[in-house]
Write a protein that holds these residues in place. Structure first.
Motif, PDB file in Angstrom:
ATOM      1  N   GLY A 205      96.630 104.237  58.563  1.00  0.00           N
ATOM      2  CA  GLY A 205      95.774 104.183  59.747  1.00  0.00           C
ATOM      3  C   GLY A 205      96.514 104.467  61.038  1.00  0.00           C
ATOM      4  O   GLY A 205      95.938 104.344  62.112  1.00  0.00           O
ATOM      5  N   ALA A 206      97.797 104.849  60.941  1.00  0.00           N
ATOM      6  CA  ALA A 206      98.592 105.096  62.145  1.00  0.00           C
ATOM      7  C   ALA A 206      98.177 106.411  62.799  1.00  0.00           C
ATOM      8  O   ALA A 206      97.570 107.273  62.181  1.00  0.00           O
ATOM      9  CB  ALA A 206     100.077 105.142  61.790  1.00  0.00           C
ATOM     10  N   GLY A 207      98.512 106.549  64.060  1.00  0.00           N
ATOM     11  CA  GLY A 207      98.235 107.782  64.786  1.00  0.00           C
ATOM     12  C   GLY A 207      97.302 107.542  65.957  1.00  0.00           C
ATOM     13  O   GLY A 207      96.976 106.410  66.307  1.00  0.00           O
ATOM     14  N   ASP A 208      96.896 108.640  66.560  1.00  0.00           N
ATOM     15  CA  ASP A 208      96.002 108.558  67.712  1.00  0.00           C
ATOM     16  C   ASP A 208      94.636 108.057  67.283  1.00  0.00           C
ATOM     17  O   ASP A 208      94.073 108.504  66.281  1.00  0.00           O
ATOM     18  CB  ASP A 208      95.852 109.926  68.373  1.00  0.00           C
ATOM     19  N   GLN A 209      94.075 107.141  68.066  1.00  0.00           N
ATOM     20  CA  GLN A 209      92.758 106.594  67.782  1.00  0.00           C
ATOM     21  C   GLN A 209      91.713 107.074  68.779  1.00  0.00           C
ATOM     22  O   GLN A 209      90.569 106.682  68.714  1.00  0.00           O
ATOM     23  CB  GLN A 209      92.814 105.059  67.785  1.00  0.00           C
ATOM     24  N   GLY A 210      92.121 107.881  69.718  1.00  0.00           N
ATOM     25  CA  GLY A 210      91.195 108.368  70.729  1.00  0.00           C
ATOM     26  C   GLY A 210      91.948 108.699  71.995  1.00  0.00           C
ATOM     27  O   GLY A 210      93.183 108.706  72.033  1.00  0.00           O
ATOM     28  N   VAL A 211      91.224 108.979  73.046  1.00  0.00           N
ATOM     29  CA  VAL A 211      91.820 109.343  74.322  1.00  0.00           C
ATOM     30  C   VAL A 211      91.565 108.222  75.311  1.00  0.00           C
ATOM     31  O   VAL A 211      90.424 107.803  75.511  1.00  0.00           O
ATOM     32  CB  VAL A 211      91.225 110.667  74.853  1.00  0.00           C
ATOM     33  N   TYR A 212      92.614 107.735  75.890  1.00  0.00           N
ATOM     34  CA  TYR A 212      92.498 106.705  76.910  1.00  0.00           C
ATOM     35  C   TYR A 212      93.462 107.069  78.027  1.00  0.00           C
ATOM     36  O   TYR A 212      94.622 107.384  77.779  1.00  0.00           O
ATOM     37  CB  TYR A 212      92.848 105.330  76.357  1.00  0.00           C
ATOM     38  N   SER A 213      92.996 107.047  79.239  1.00  0.00           N
ATOM     39  CA  SER A 213      93.848 107.387  80.370  1.00  0.00           C
ATOM     40  C   SER A 213      94.241 106.108  81.108  1.00  0.00           C
ATOM     41  O   SER A 213      93.452 105.542  81.858  1.00  0.00           O
ATOM     42  CB  SER A 213      93.113 108.339  81.312  1.00  0.00           C
ATOM     43  N   PRO A 214      95.451 105.623  80.901  1.00  0.00           N
ATOM     44  CA  PRO A 214      95.850 104.363  81.525  1.00  0.00           C
ATOM     45  C   PRO A 214      96.025 104.463  83.035  1.00  0.00           C
ATOM     46  O   PRO A 214      96.106 103.450  83.701  1.00  0.00           O
ATOM     47  CB  PRO A 214      97.170 104.032  80.832  1.00  0.00           C
TER      48      PRO A 214
END
Length: 132
Positions: A72-81
């Motif tokens: 389940g590792a890896g990118d889970q979506g796009v989030y702009s901190p």
């Protein structure tokens, strides 16, 4: 994605009969008699949507009982901190709900600021330094 539709569709089997029992028990009190079966309809729509999505996507690691955590590792979506737009939307929501208590004119200001914040957040990656 195989379990989630059944969780929501099970809500239909709960809320609709409970709504009918409530209608009989309360002698047709209008708010609960209508509201409880409508909740059953809402969870049915969510469950139906999740069932349609589950047929289109590949099985996830969460669906495999023998899966390893690393799958389940890896990118889970796009989030702009670095984004400030969620604060604008939160402030607009606070202004809009304050407008319900103080006056309708303030609600309109909150909705306008919220629309500006939502457009800014959606198009954040379309211009400037982080344009794609």
């Amino acid at each position: 994605m195989k379990v989630e539709p059944f969780l929501f569709l099970g809500g239909v089997l709960f809320f609709v009969p409970v709504g009918l029992i409530y209608a009989w028990w309360s002698d047709g009190e209008p708010v609960g008699t209508l509201g409880i079966p409508l909740v059953g309809g809402l969870v049915g729509m969510i469950g139906g949507y999740l069932a349609l999505v589950a047929r289109r996507i590949d099985p996830r690691p969460e669906d495999d009982p023998e899966a390893e955590i690393a799958q389940g590792a890896g990118d889970q979506g796009v989030y702009s901190p670095w984004s400030w737009w969620p604060f604008v939307i939160a402030g607009a929501g606070a202004i809009a709900f304050t407008g319900l208590a103080i006056g309708w004119w303030l609600l309109y200001i909150g909705v306008a600021v919220g629309a500006i914040g939502l457009v800014g957040w959606v198009f954040e990656f379309s211009r400037g330094q982080h344009a794609h």
